[in-house]
Structures are given as structure tokens and as C-alpha cells.
Design a protein around this motif. Structure first.
Motif, PDB file in Angstrom:
ATOM      1  N   ARG A  57     -18.016 -13.086 -42.715  1.00 18.80           N
ATOM      2  CA  ARG A  57     -18.975 -12.603 -43.785  1.00 18.80           C
ATOM      3  C   ARG A  57     -20.126 -12.114 -43.618  1.00 18.80           C
ATOM      4  NH1 ARG A  57     -18.212 -14.715 -49.959  1.00 18.80           N
ATOM      5  NH2 ARG A  57     -15.987 -14.306 -49.438  1.00 18.80           N
ATOM      6  N   LEU A  58     -20.672 -12.936 -42.650  1.00 20.24           N
ATOM      7  CA  LEU A  58     -22.409 -12.412 -42.017  1.00 20.24           C
ATOM      8  C   LEU A  58     -22.263 -11.196 -41.395  1.00 20.24           C
ATOM      9  CD1 LEU A  58     -25.321 -13.072 -42.192  1.00 20.24           C
ATOM     10  CD2 LEU A  58     -24.943 -14.445 -40.189  1.00 20.24           C
ATOM     11  N   CYS A  59     -21.248 -11.069 -40.337  1.00 22.22           N
ATOM     12  CA  CYS A  59     -21.023  -9.704 -39.786  1.00 22.22           C
ATOM     13  C   CYS A  59     -20.694  -8.405 -40.905  1.00 22.22           C
ATOM     14  CB  CYS A  59     -19.921 -10.169 -38.731  1.00 22.22           C
ATOM     15  SG  CYS A  59     -20.367 -10.930 -37.381  1.00 22.22           S
ATOM     16  N   CYS A  60     -19.880  -8.780 -41.867  1.00 24.42           N
ATOM     17  CA  CYS A  60     -19.613  -7.703 -42.645  1.00 24.42           C
ATOM     18  C   CYS A  60     -20.760  -7.252 -43.470  1.00 24.42           C
ATOM     19  CB  CYS A  60     -18.400  -8.319 -43.614  1.00 24.42           C
ATOM     20  SG  CYS A  60     -16.755  -8.478 -42.749  1.00 24.42           S
ATOM     21  N   THR A  61     -21.561  -8.402 -43.960  1.00 25.77           N
ATOM     22  CA  THR A  61     -22.677  -8.197 -44.731  1.00 25.77           C
ATOM     23  C   THR A  61     -23.430  -7.213 -43.931  1.00 25.77           C
ATOM     24  OG1 THR A  61     -22.395 -10.162 -45.929  1.00 25.77           O
ATOM     25  CG2 THR A  61     -24.520  -9.200 -46.000  1.00 25.77           C
ATOM     26  N   ILE A  62     -23.848  -7.693 -42.616  1.00 28.42           N
ATOM     27  CA  ILE A  62     -24.661  -6.844 -41.687  1.00 28.42           C
ATOM     28  C   ILE A  62     -24.077  -5.301 -41.794  1.00 28.42           C
ATOM     29  CG2 ILE A  62     -25.675  -6.415 -39.622  1.00 28.42           C
ATOM     30  CD1 ILE A  62     -25.757  -9.757 -39.411  1.00 28.42           C
ATOM     31  N   GLU A  63     -22.810  -5.303 -41.365  1.00 27.93           N
ATOM     32  CA  GLU A  63     -22.453  -3.635 -41.320  1.00 27.93           C
ATOM     33  C   GLU A  63     -22.399  -2.987 -42.451  1.00 27.93           C
ATOM     34  OE1 GLU A  63     -18.430  -4.419 -40.080  1.00 27.93           O
ATOM     35  OE2 GLU A  63     -18.873  -5.162 -37.938  1.00 27.93           O
ATOM     36  N   GLU A  64     -22.147  -3.632 -43.697  1.00 25.70           N
ATOM     37  CA  GLU A  64     -22.431  -2.831 -45.041  1.00 25.70           C
ATOM     38  C   GLU A  64     -23.710  -2.432 -45.099  1.00 25.70           C
ATOM     39  OE1 GLU A  64     -20.818  -5.396 -47.886  1.00 25.70           O
ATOM     40  OE2 GLU A  64     -18.686  -5.209 -47.269  1.00 25.70           O
ATOM     41  N   ASP A  65     -24.747  -3.473 -44.835  1.00 29.79           N
ATOM     42  CA  ASP A  65     -26.065  -3.033 -45.138  1.00 29.79           C
ATOM     43  C   ASP A  65     -26.481  -1.857 -44.031  1.00 29.79           C
ATOM     44  OD1 ASP A  65     -26.243  -5.024 -47.080  1.00 29.79           O
ATOM     45  OD2 ASP A  65     -27.142  -6.579 -45.539  1.00 29.79           O
ATOM     46  N   THR A  66     -26.122  -2.046 -42.871  1.00 26.99           N
ATOM     47  CA  THR A  66     -26.489  -0.938 -42.111  1.00 26.99           C
ATOM     48  C   THR A  66     -25.860   0.484 -42.312  1.00 26.99           C
ATOM     49  OG1 THR A  66     -26.261  -2.528 -40.257  1.00 26.99           O
ATOM     50  CG2 THR A  66     -26.300  -0.170 -39.479  1.00 26.99           C
ATOM     51  N   SER A  67     -24.483   0.366 -42.957  1.00 29.88           N
ATOM     52  CA  SER A  67     -23.961   1.672 -43.318  1.00 29.88           C
ATOM     53  C   SER A  67     -24.610   2.245 -44.452  1.00 29.88           C
ATOM     54  CB  SER A  67     -22.581   1.180 -43.674  1.00 29.88           C
ATOM     55  OG  SER A  67     -21.852   0.879 -42.529  1.00 29.88           O
ATOM     56  N   ILE A  68     -25.143   1.228 -45.435  1.00 25.60           N
ATOM     57  CA  ILE A  68     -25.725   1.821 -46.582  1.00 25.60           C
ATOM     58  C   ILE A  68     -26.966   2.457 -46.222  1.00 25.60           C
ATOM     59  CG2 ILE A  68     -26.613   1.074 -48.819  1.00 25.60           C
ATOM     60  CD1 ILE A  68     -24.423  -1.060 -49.090  1.00 25.60           C
ATOM     61  N   ALA A  69     -27.769   1.729 -45.299  1.00 21.72           N
ATOM     62  CA  ALA A  69     -29.202   2.253 -44.878  1.00 21.72           C
ATOM     63  C   ALA A  69     -29.009   3.637 -44.279  1.00 21.72           C
ATOM     64  CB  ALA A  69     -29.837   1.079 -43.895  1.00 21.72           C
ATOM     65  N   GLU A  70     -28.001   3.884 -43.335  1.00 23.46           N
ATOM     66  CA  GLU A  70     -27.977   4.919 -42.530  1.00 23.46           C
ATOM     67  C   GLU A  70     -27.398   6.028 -43.637  1.00 23.46           C
ATOM     68  OE1 GLU A  70     -24.683   4.344 -39.758  1.00 23.46           O
ATOM     69  OE2 GLU A  70     -26.274   3.269 -38.367  1.00 23.46           O
ATOM     70  N   LEU A  71     -26.602   5.860 -44.613  1.00 22.55           N
ATOM     71  CA  LEU A  71     -26.093   6.792 -45.516  1.00 22.55           C
ATOM     72  C   LEU A  71     -27.408   7.203 -46.391  1.00 22.55           C
ATOM     73  CD1 LEU A  71     -23.922   8.208 -46.836  1.00 22.55           C
ATOM     74  CD2 LEU A  71     -23.627   6.548 -48.397  1.00 22.55           C
ATOM     75  N   GLN A  72     -28.203   6.125 -46.684  1.00 25.80           N
ATOM     76  CA  GLN A  72     -29.406   6.535 -47.395  1.00 25.80           C
ATOM     77  C   GLN A  72     -30.583   7.542 -46.622  1.00 25.80           C
ATOM     78  OE1 GLN A  72     -30.819   2.752 -48.635  1.00 25.80           O
ATOM     79  NE2 GLN A  72     -29.574   2.597 -50.689  1.00 25.80           N
ATOM     80  N   MET A  73     -30.378   6.926 -45.379  1.00 27.19           N
ATOM     81  CA  MET A  73     -31.556   7.889 -44.506  1.00 27.19           C
ATOM     82  C   MET A  73     -30.950   9.538 -44.483  1.00 27.19           C
ATOM     83  SD  MET A  73     -34.012   6.284 -43.547  1.00 27.19           S
ATOM     84  CE  MET A  73     -34.568   7.222 -42.056  1.00 27.19           C
TER      85      MET A  73
END
Length: 523
Positions: free
Chosen positions: A446-462
Motif C-alpha cells: 500500500r505504501l508503494c502504491c501511495t508513493i506511485e500515485e503521489d508521483t503520478s499526480i505530481a507529474e501530471l500537475q507539473m
């Protein structure tokens, strides 16, 4: 000399009495001894002045509540005093009950004086000589000088103790409201036997102790509520994400107080008047529960409805319900719910707890959340380390483990509810090592999925920010495609003017270039 003979006579009588007493104790069977003892006791009692009160089973063909109270009161004492007992288990009772048989006597002591209870049965014959239903009654006997104490103190004491015994001996029930309009059967019930307690509840220990103390204070403050002029009730609002233990907390509260539960399904209530009838048909010492109140009715903040009327909001809520039918739609309103919680009819009965649950507290109207309606707001959030240890003890039967430190470090980083953790532990069959290993693996995933989701969201926002900042981006949305953008409409003529000026400049440059070429040719 005569005095000496008198003393010798007294000595002989005493010696004879002691001999007879010893002979009786040694050679007389115990059964005969007890019969003689009761016989002489009745003889000497009959010589003393006494007053008797008869408590019959029926009073003009109606069950006498005092008779039932005496029966409950004596059931706790007759086991050690009466010689012959009757054993039974009444309907809707969880314990066995002992009662006195006919012509039995029981002694009771209260405030320094003694009273006698006896139970009698009298057979009555009709005019035709047929035996009718026997008349059963209790007889209370006492000395005349205690008559005032019996009336003012002893009988109220009997009624109060009987009420407590009956309350603890009853089988607790879980009620739910019927969807029909039958005014005589508003609630149906099943035995309530939920095993949840505060000891097994996975939540913050400080919050748990705070709730228990609040419940104890509420239960013991009947005189306080009367003195301040308030209805003896209290409201709880349980809110938080799904799976955080709201239903388990309700069951633990009911078990702690030994109250019945009325589970009110608002979607089955057709009108405010029916809601009021359901309220007044509930009993004291009960918990009234409305789960997921924000999903049952439109109880949202009236200031945030953006001009929508109450009827329109109800229609939208009805359409969102599965199987919604406009012809059979509930007309329960927010005002009806507010009056249900804290209106005049809420004072019918006492010692009641009202608990509402929701996943989204911000959706509810502030009028419902104010003190007096929802007195205590309890936030049940994601699992913390203290609740995790409780779950580990409940499911794995251990309090310490080598992987506990790893789980303690990762738990704040992952949003796991007590239901999520319990599901992992349930598949381990009390194997602590397997359970903790599976739990740690689950947390890591769950921690890995959370980190991946946060990274994807951050990249999309950038990327979105870069597209918005780049005026020549191909993916940038044209100004004219924006819906109802007055700024774009104002900028359109300006852009046309700028383009026209550029066109004029290009034309002048072309004309100038042709002139220069012509001059060069002439030369």
C-alpha cells in the motif's frame, strides 16, 4: 430453707430442659426438627400483634404490577431462605428465576426491622361447583409500629430493587422500524447479542476512556437533568471514513449500558408524523441509531444548496436511491428530523441515547450538529498504533512481536482502517508470525502504491502547469474554445487589431523591397 428448695427446683428444671434438648438434637430426625421449629415459630408469632398486606396477582382482571415487582424482589432472596422453590425461565429472560412455592415463608430485614413474606394459593369454585383459576397472592406481615416505614420506605425500596432485577434479567432486543403504515406494529425485533465491548474495541484508549466516563455520567444524572429542566437524553455523532468502527462502537455502548437498540431506517419512514410515532413508541433505557444519515435524507447545510429548493433536493436524493419511486417517496423533512431529536415529543420517555453516523460530517446542516441535538462529536479516523495493538491481541492473541517496530513505523504512512487490518489478521488462524508478516507485506504494497500515485499526480500537475505557461504549446486549449469566458471575448478584437498591424507591416516591407529592387535594376 424454702429459698434453697426453690433454687434446687430451678436447677432440676434446667437440667431436665438441657437433657431433653440434647436428646432432641441427637436422636430426632432433622426433618421433624425443622417442622417443629416452624410450628413453634408460627405459634409464638401469632401471639405477637402484626399487620398484614395482601398483594394479589390480579386486580379486577388486570395484572397487578406490584405483584410482579414482589415476585422479582423475592426471587433474589428466596433461594437461601425458602424450603421449597419453583424454578422457571420466563419468556424474553436470559436468566433462571426462583420463586416461592405455596405456604412458604421468608424473612426480610430493612432499616433495622424485620418483615415476613409468605406465598399462598387459594382454589375458588364457581356457583356450579367447577374449580376456577386459583387465586395467588403474597402476604406481607410486620409489627404495627413500622406501618409508616413500610408505606414510605420499604415498599418503594421493593419496587426499585425489582425494577433493577427485571432490567438486568431481561433479554435485550434489537429493533427496526417497519415500512408499512400499521400503527400497532411500528417496530419488529430480534434478540440483541452483539459481542462488541470496549475491551475489544480498536480505538484510541484516551478517547475510549472519555466515552465511558461520559456514558457513566449520563446514566447517573437523572436528578441533574430534572433540576436543570432538560430531557434525560444525549446525542452522539460518529463520523469518519468507512471501516473505522462506528457500528462496533454503537454495539459496545449498548452492551456497556445494557440498553436495547432501535435501528431507525429513515428511508422507510413516509412522513414526519410517522417519525414522531416511532419516537414515542420507543422505550426508556435505549439507544436510537440512525446510520449513514447523510445518505438517507437531504440533511445538508441549507446555506450551501446554491438556490436549490428543498423539494428539488429531495427529488435528486430520491433519484440517487436504488429503486426510488416518486409515487412512494418519503416526505420527511429536515425540520421533522430536528424535532425528532430535540422537539417536544423527544421528552416522552427518558434515559435515551441518540446516535447518528456519517462518513461526511460537512454535509450535515449545522442545526443538526449543535449541542442539545448532537452533544458529543466523535471522530473515528484511520488506525493508529494503540488500536493496531488491540487488533493484534484480539486476532493473533499476542501483545508483542518482532515485526511490531516495522509495522509501527509504516502505519502512520499508510491510511488503513481497523477493518482493513482485521481482514488481514482473520486469514491467519491465530498464527502470529504469519499474520504479522502478511500485515507488513500489505503495508509495504500500500505504501508503494501511495508513493506511485503521489508521483503520478505530481507529474501530471507539473505537465498541466507547463502547458498553461507555454503559449505556443500544441496541446494548449484555444481561447475561443473556452466556455463563456468573458476575458477571451474581450481579447478577440485586440488580437485582430494586432494581426492587422502585423499584416500592414508585412505589406509595407514587401512594397519597400520591390522599390529597392526596381531602383537597383534601373541603375
Amino acid at each position: 430453707m424454702e429459698l434453697l428448695l426453690d433454687w434446687k427446683s430451678i436447677g432440676s428444671v434446667l437440667a431436665t430442659f438441657m437433657f431433653v434438648r440434647t436428646a432432641i438434637l441427637e436422636f430426632l430426625p432433622p426433618e421433624i426438627y425443622q417442622v417443629l421449629k416452624r410450628l413453634f415459630s408460627r405459634i409464638f408469632s401469632s401471639l405477637q400483634p402484626s399487620v398484614s398486606i395482601i398483594v394479589e396477582e390480579f386486580d379486577k382482571s388486570v395484572t397487578n404490577e406490584v405483584y410482579e415487582a414482589v415476585q422479582f424482589y423475592l426471587s433474589s432472596q428466596c433461594f437461601s431462605s425458602a424450603q421449597v422453590l419453583k424454578l422457571s425461565r420466563p419468556k424474553n429472560s436470559k436468566n433462571l428465576t426462583f420463586t416461592m412455592d405455596a405456604n412458604q415463608m421468608l424473612h426480610d430485614t430493612f432499616d433495622g426491622f424485620k418483615v415476613n413474606w409468605s406465598f399462598h394459593t387459594v382454589e375458588k369454585k364457581s356457583s356450579s361447583g367447577i374449580l376456577g383459576y386459583p387465586t395467588r397472592f403474597y402476604q406481607l406481615s410486620f409489627h404495627p409500629k413500622y406501618k409508616e416505614k413500610i408505606h414510605s420506605a420499604y415498599i418503594p425500596h421493593v419496587m426499585e430493587v425489582a425494577k433493577i432485577i427485571e432490567f438486568k434479567n431481561r433479554e435485550r432486543k434489537l429493533y427496526t422500524n417497519r415500512s408499512s403504515q400499521d400503527d400497532y406494529m411500528l417496530w419488529t425485533f430480534v434478540p440483541f447479542s452483539h459481542p462488541s465491548t470496549f475491551d475489544t474495541l480498536a480505538m484510541d484508549p484516551v478517547l475510549k476512556q472519555e466515552i465511558k466516563e461520559d456514558l457513566i455520567k449520563f446514566k447517573n444524572r437523572k436528578e441533574f437533568y430534572t433540576r436543570v429542566g432538560r430531557t434525560w437524553k444525549r446525542g452522539y455523532l460518529l463520523y469518519g471514513p468507512p471501516g473505522t468502527g462506528k457500528t462496533s462502537l454503537i454495539a459496545a455502548i449498548a452492551n456497556f449500558l445494557e440498553f436495547d437498540i432501535y435501528d431507525l431506517e429513515l428511508t422507510a419512514v413516509m412522513s414526519n408524523s410517522q417519525l414522531r410515532k416511532l419516537l414515542i413508541s420507543t422505550s426508556s433505557k435505549s439507544v436510537i441509531v440512525v446510520e449513514d444519515v447523510d445518505c438517507s435524507l437531504d440533511l445538508s447545510d441549507r446555506k450551501k444548496k446554491d438556490g436549490k429548493g428543498e423539494v428539488e433536493a429531495k427529488e435528486e436524493l430520491e433519484k440517487s436511491r436504488p429503486g426510488g419511486n416518486s409515487n412512494n417517496r418519503s416526505t420527511v423533512s429536515l425540520s421533522g428530523v430536528l424535532n425528532f431529536v430535540d422537539g417536544l415529543w423527544s421528552s416522552c420517555g427518558g434515559e435515551r441515547l441518540m446516535i447518528f453516523t456519517t462518513n461526511q460530517k460537512e454535509k450535515l446542516d449545522p442545526a443538526l450538529l449543535r449541542p442539545g441535538r448532537m452533544d458529543k462529536h466523535i471522530n473515528l479516523s484511520y488506525c493508529e498504533i494503540a488500536a493496531f495493538k488491540t487488533l493484534m491481541k484480539n486476532y493473533l492473541n499476542v501483545e508483542k512481536h518482532d515485526l511490531m517496530k516495522v509495522a509501527e513505523e509504516m502505519l502512520p504512512l499508510v491510511k488503513m482502517t481497523p477493518a482493513d487490518i482485521a481482514e488481514v489478521f482473520m486469514g491467519c488462524d491465530d498464527a502470529a508470525d504469519v499474520g504479522m508478516k502478511n500485515m507488513v507485506d500489505k503495508m509495504r504494497k500500500r505504501l508503494c502504491c501511495t508513493i506511485e500515485e503521489d508521483t503520478s499526480i505530481a507529474e501530471l500537475q507539473m505537465k498541466n502547469m507547463e502547458k498553461e505557461e507555454d503559449p505556443f504549446s500544441e496541446n494548449r486549449k484555444p481561447v475561443e474554445e473556452k466556455e463563456e469566458n468573458p476575458v477571451a471575448e474581450e481579447q478577440t478584437p485586440i488580437a485582430e487589431k494586432v494581426e492587422a498591424e502585423f499584416a500592414k507591416g508585412r505589406e509595407s516591407n514587401r512594397v519597400g523591397s520591390e522599390s529597392n529592387n526596381k531602383n537597383m535594376t534601373d541603375d
